[in-house]
Design a protein around this motif. Sequence first.
Motif, PDB file in Angstrom:
ATOM      1  N   SER A   4       3.624   6.937  -3.347  1.00 41.03           N
ATOM      2  CA  SER A   4       3.795   6.891  -1.901  1.00 41.03           C
ATOM      3  C   SER A   4       3.580   5.455  -1.430  1.00 41.03           C
ATOM      4  N   ILE A   5       4.574   4.937  -0.710  1.00 37.89           N
ATOM      5  CA  ILE A   5       4.519   3.534  -0.271  1.00 37.89           C
ATOM      6  C   ILE A   5       4.343   3.491   1.241  1.00 37.89           C
ATOM      7  N   ALA A  29      10.332  -2.859   0.067  1.00 37.80           N
ATOM      8  CA  ALA A  29       9.756  -1.511  -0.026  1.00 37.80           C
ATOM      9  C   ALA A  29      10.845  -0.480  -0.344  1.00 37.80           C
ATOM     10  N   LEU A  30      12.014  -0.644   0.290  1.00 37.23           N
ATOM     11  CA  LEU A  30      13.106   0.303   0.045  1.00 37.23           C
ATOM     12  C   LEU A  30      13.636   0.185  -1.387  1.00 37.23           C
ATOM     13  N   LYS A  33      11.183   1.935  -3.528  1.00 35.05           N
ATOM     14  CA  LYS A  33      11.309   3.387  -3.293  1.00 35.05           C
ATOM     15  C   LYS A  33      12.433   3.944  -4.170  1.00 35.05           C
ATOM     16  N   GLU A  34      13.564   3.221  -4.194  1.00 36.48           N
ATOM     17  CA  GLU A  34      14.701   3.643  -5.022  1.00 36.48           C
ATOM     18  C   GLU A  34      14.304   3.648  -6.494  1.00 36.48           C
ATOM     19  N   THR A  36      11.390   3.857  -7.915  1.00 37.26           N
ATOM     20  CA  THR A  36      10.286   4.713  -8.363  1.00 37.26           C
ATOM     21  C   THR A  36      10.397   6.145  -7.844  1.00 37.26           C
ATOM     22  N   SER A  38       9.622   7.073  -4.881  1.00 34.96           N
ATOM     23  CA  SER A  38       8.423   7.334  -4.055  1.00 34.96           C
ATOM     24  C   SER A  38       8.816   7.721  -2.638  1.00 34.96           C
ATOM     25  N   ARG A  39       7.829   8.205  -1.898  1.00 36.44           N
ATOM     26  CA  ARG A  39       8.016   8.453  -0.465  1.00 36.44           C
ATOM     27  C   ARG A  39       7.675   7.163   0.271  1.00 36.44           C
ATOM     28  N   LEU A  40       8.376   6.938   1.394  1.00 37.95           N
ATOM     29  CA  LEU A  40       8.088   5.722   2.173  1.00 37.95           C
ATOM     30  C   LEU A  40       7.641   6.098   3.583  1.00 37.95           C
ATOM     31  N   ALA A  61      12.819   6.103   5.763  1.00 33.47           N
ATOM     32  CA  ALA A  61      11.376   6.412   5.717  1.00 33.47           C
ATOM     33  C   ALA A  61      11.145   7.857   6.154  1.00 33.47           C
TER      34      ALA A  61
END
Length: 357
Positions: A4-5, A29-30, A33-34, A36, A38-40, A61
């Motif tokens: 989670s970022i 961050a984006l 996110k791609e 890993t 993860s949620r942003l 996000a």
Amino acid sequence: MAQSILFLAHVSEAGGTLPKAAHEVLGAALKLKEQTGSRLTIGLIGENVEPAAETIAGCSAERILGVTGPDVATARYASDAAAAEALCRAAAADLILAPATSRFMRVLAGVAHRLNGCVDTHVTSLDVVNVELCATRWYYRQRIEGVIRRDGRPWIVLLESGCSAAWAGVAARATIEKIPVTLPEAARRTVVTGIRAPKSDAQTIRPDAGLLFVAGAGWTKKQADGKPHVDQAETLILDFLRASGASLGGSKSLVDQSGESQAVLRFMTHLNQVGQTGSTPRHPKGLSTCCHGEEPHVVGWRFINERRAVNLDPNCGWARGKADVLYVADAFEVMAKLNALLLEKSHPKLEPAAQLA
Ligand SMILES: Cc1cc2nc3c(=O)[nH]c(=O)nc-3n(C[C@H](O)[C@H](O)[C@H](O)COP(=O)(O)OP(=O)(O)OC[C@H]3O[C@@H](n4cnc5c(N)ncnc54)[C@H](O)[C@@H]3O)c2cc1C
């Protein structure tokens, strides 16, 4: 690896907007996110974050959180730390990315401590290498690049500006979850009563400029006629900065002169100094004038992509592989010509046909 970022940013005190550096961190961050999956979450701090939130709500996000109100309108350690801590806890992120603004550089190490996490500043890139998250930063005045891996979480990372592509999507409606922060009276003791800034003309450091213009001590030295021409140097440099929008750097020798009661360029301060004991700005292009190109100075050009220099001396440091192009010429003449060309470009002479019309 991050699950989670949190992209953490504060809006500008004047206009409530997000600086370019924040858009760059959102871009980074984006990308993570791609990489890993993860949620942003976006976390914003400022008196009113709505307009800024709308400019970035079009990114993917999951949530937009905000700590808002007059208590966080201006930079102050106690309120900024409380706001950032509340946002980090609400997002429950294991990786927190923030721009390395002076406001955040002051508080986020303290926030990491409160969260029992860890923090790294001056980070220039973040990547996934062998399923591990790696941050890079430079040490020893940009001579050694270090790669950092950390087990501790949450991990707060402050990213330097000019290192990632800025997110540039379209604006969208933003739904902001307001995170309440109750400040104790002691956290309100410090109050910003006003801002004293130099006249806009004197604001010569422009991190977003496409060109870094550097002046060296040669501008104040005796010239061919045996005399210094500092007034003329000032006019040439200021005219160029105005016409080109370039950022101004200086060599150590030049900025030190004011302390040595020599003839000085009045707008040049130690903040302009580039190099080993100065700054390492990031600009696509650099033009050095009347500066010898010594190594302790040139190390500050580490992140200037295209380097050009003007020097009377064909054996100067720039000639020894430190500049892409060296013009062996008198900088007074070159800059006067350049200013005339820039003026002509901004006020083109009318074509004969246009004159008739
Ligand atoms: C530990 C250490 C750290 C240092 N850190 C830094 C640092 O962070 N930043 C830094 O800048 N320096 C630093 N220095 C100093 C650095 O080594 C140089 O002394 C300094 O950068 C030289 O400045 P300069 O080129 O402006 O001046 P000078 O060496 O005096 O050179 C002036 C140049 O101007 C040229 N010139 C004169 N007139 C004209 C003209 N009309 N047209 C074109 N060219 C002309 C001359 O040919 C000459 O090459 C450091 C030194 C040490 C020892």
